[in-house]
Design a protein around this motif. Structure first.
Motif, PDB file in Angstrom:
ATOM      1  N   LYS A   8       1.185  -1.097   0.044  1.00 19.60           N
ATOM      2  CA  LYS A   8      -0.056  -0.039   0.145  1.00 19.60           C
ATOM      3  C   LYS A   8       0.911   1.168  -0.225  1.00 19.60           C
ATOM      4  O   LYS A   8       1.581   0.722   0.774  1.00 19.60           O
ATOM      5  CB  LYS A   8      -0.830   0.169   1.509  1.00 19.60           C
ATOM      6  CG  LYS A   8      -1.874  -1.177   0.999  1.00 19.60           C
ATOM      7  CD  LYS A   8      -3.180  -1.010   2.313  1.00 19.60           C
ATOM      8  CE  LYS A   8      -3.937  -2.699   2.290  1.00 19.60           C
ATOM      9  NZ  LYS A   8      -4.888  -2.231   3.278  1.00 19.60           N
ATOM     10  N   ARG A   9       0.352   2.170  -0.873  1.00 22.74           N
ATOM     11  CA  ARG A   9       1.386   3.511  -0.707  1.00 22.74           C
ATOM     12  C   ARG A   9       0.030   4.106  -1.023  1.00 22.74           C
ATOM     13  O   ARG A   9      -0.366   4.536  -1.838  1.00 22.74           O
ATOM     14  CB  ARG A   9       1.426   3.534  -2.689  1.00 22.74           C
ATOM     15  CG  ARG A   9       3.128   2.365  -2.193  1.00 22.74           C
ATOM     16  CD  ARG A   9       4.660   3.326  -1.886  1.00 22.74           C
ATOM     17  NE  ARG A   9       4.651   1.505  -2.125  1.00 22.74           N
ATOM     18  CZ  ARG A   9       5.431   1.031  -1.535  1.00 22.74           C
ATOM     19  NH1 ARG A   9       6.082   0.581  -0.305  1.00 22.74           N
ATOM     20  NH2 ARG A   9       6.837   0.095  -1.496  1.00 22.74           N
ATOM     21  N   LYS A  10       0.396   5.140   0.304  1.00 25.39           N
ATOM     22  CA  LYS A  10       0.155   7.125  -0.111  1.00 25.39           C
ATOM     23  C   LYS A  10       0.591   7.410  -1.537  1.00 25.39           C
ATOM     24  O   LYS A  10       1.722   7.787  -1.803  1.00 25.39           O
ATOM     25  CB  LYS A  10       0.034   7.608   0.810  1.00 25.39           C
ATOM     26  CG  LYS A  10      -0.293   8.725   1.547  1.00 25.39           C
ATOM     27  CD  LYS A  10      -0.905   9.628   2.733  1.00 25.39           C
ATOM     28  CE  LYS A  10      -1.094  10.979   2.888  1.00 25.39           C
ATOM     29  NZ  LYS A  10      -1.661  11.511   4.293  1.00 25.39           N
ATOM     30  N   THR A  11      -0.480   8.570  -2.083  1.00 26.67           N
ATOM     31  CA  THR A  11      -0.070   8.639  -3.020  1.00 26.67           C
ATOM     32  C   THR A  11       0.588  10.365  -2.693  1.00 26.67           C
ATOM     33  O   THR A  11      -0.008  10.868  -1.438  1.00 26.67           O
ATOM     34  CB  THR A  11      -1.168   9.518  -4.205  1.00 26.67           C
ATOM     35  OG1 THR A  11      -2.017   9.890  -3.616  1.00 26.67           O
ATOM     36  CG2 THR A  11      -1.443   7.718  -4.162  1.00 26.67           C
ATOM     37  N   GLU A  91      -5.960   1.843  -7.671  1.00 31.10           N
ATOM     38  CA  GLU A  91      -6.250   3.931  -6.970  1.00 31.10           C
ATOM     39  C   GLU A  91      -7.074   4.423  -6.743  1.00 31.10           C
ATOM     40  O   GLU A  91      -8.419   3.753  -7.416  1.00 31.10           O
ATOM     41  CB  GLU A  91      -5.306   4.607  -8.006  1.00 31.10           C
ATOM     42  CG  GLU A  91      -5.685   3.887  -8.998  1.00 31.10           C
ATOM     43  CD  GLU A  91      -5.416   5.456 -10.969  1.00 31.10           C
ATOM     44  OE1 GLU A  91      -3.982   4.673 -10.278  1.00 31.10           O
ATOM     45  OE2 GLU A  91      -5.753   5.567 -11.508  1.00 31.10           O
ATOM     46  N   SER A 150      -6.613  12.769  -0.212  1.00 34.93           N
ATOM     47  CA  SER A 150      -5.639  11.311   0.792  1.00 34.93           C
ATOM     48  C   SER A 150      -6.010  10.593  -1.233  1.00 34.93           C
ATOM     49  O   SER A 150      -6.948  10.479  -1.207  1.00 34.93           O
ATOM     50  CB  SER A 150      -5.923  10.955   1.537  1.00 34.93           C
ATOM     51  OG  SER A 150      -5.426  10.394   2.006  1.00 34.93           O
ATOM     52  N   LYS A 152      -4.429   6.892  -2.633  1.00 34.25           N
ATOM     53  CA  LYS A 152      -3.613   5.682  -2.083  1.00 34.25           C
ATOM     54  C   LYS A 152      -3.833   4.980  -2.898  1.00 34.25           C
ATOM     55  O   LYS A 152      -3.992   4.594  -4.841  1.00 34.25           O
ATOM     56  CB  LYS A 152      -4.284   4.480  -1.036  1.00 34.25           C
ATOM     57  CG  LYS A 152      -4.118   4.672  -0.201  1.00 34.25           C
ATOM     58  CD  LYS A 152      -3.003   3.937   1.117  1.00 34.25           C
ATOM     59  CE  LYS A 152      -3.388   4.395   2.321  1.00 34.25           C
ATOM     60  NZ  LYS A 152      -3.056   3.614   3.307  1.00 34.25           N
TER      61      LYS A 152
END
Length: 160
Positions: A8-11, A91, A150, A152
Motif C-alpha cells: 500500500k502506498r499513499k500518493t 488506485e 488523500s 492510495k
C-alpha cells in the motif's frame, strides 16, 4: 519502503488530484440526522478546489447535508484482482470537505457546463447550454469545497 508487506502506498497530492480528475464517478458519504452513515454514487466534475455534483432537488442526501454539511467523496479508478497473488492493484482517492447547494445562476450554469464537458465532450455547447439549463431546471447543483484529499495506489505510481 519497497519492503512493505501489503504494497500500500499513499500518493502525493498531485497524484491524488490526478486520480480525482480521471475518475468517472464516486461515492458521496454523509451522515443522517440519526447518526447513520449514508453513501450515494454520483458523477462529478472538478474545478479548482471544488467538486460539483447534480442531483434531484430533494431527497435523503440533501436532508443529510442540510443537517451536517461535512462529507467525504471516494473515487476508485483502478481495482484489479491479482488472483493467486491474493492482492489487488488499485488506485483511489478520498476528498473531504463541506457541501452546499449552489443557488447562484452563474455558478450553477458553469457547474452544469463542466459536467457536460466531462460526460458529453462531443455535445455542442455553443448553442446548447440554454437547452441543457432548461432540461435541468428541476435539478439541484451541489458544490463540495475540498479541504483535504488523500490518495492510495498499490504500486505507488497511479497509471496515467
Amino acid at each position: 519502503m519497497r519492503g512493505m508487506r501489503n504494497g500500500k502506498r499513499k500518493t502525493t497530492y498531485a497524484q491524488a488530484r490526478d486520480i480525482l480528475e480521471r475518475g468517472q464517478y464516486g461515492v458521496l458519504s454523509c451522515v443522517c440526522d440519526d447518526g447513520l452513515p449514508y453513501g450515494v454514487p454520483l458523477s462529478y466534475a472538478l474545478s479548482g478546489n471544488s467538486l460539483y455534483f447534480h442531483c434531484a432537488p430533494e431527497g435523503q442526501k440533501l436532508d443529510n447535508l442540510m443537517h451536517d454539511s461535512r462529507a467525504s467523496f471516494t473515487v476508485v479508478t483502478l481495482a484489479e484482482n491479482q488472483g493467486e497473488a491474493l492482492t489487488m492493484r488499485y488506485e483511489s482517492v478520498m476528498a473531504f470537505g463541506t457541501v452546499r447547494i449552489v443557488y447562484g445562476e452563474d455558478e450553477r450554469r458553469a457547474a452544469l457546463e463542466l459536467l457536460c464537458r466531462k460526460y458529453a465532450p462531443t455535445l455542442d455547447l455553443s448553442q446548447g447550454m440554454d437547452a441543457v439549463c432548461q432540461k435541468t431546471v428541476h435539478t439541484a447543483v451541489l458544490r463540495m469545497e475540498v479541504e483535504y484529499i488523500s490518495g492510495k495506489c498499490s504500486d505507488g505510481h497511479p497509471r496515467s
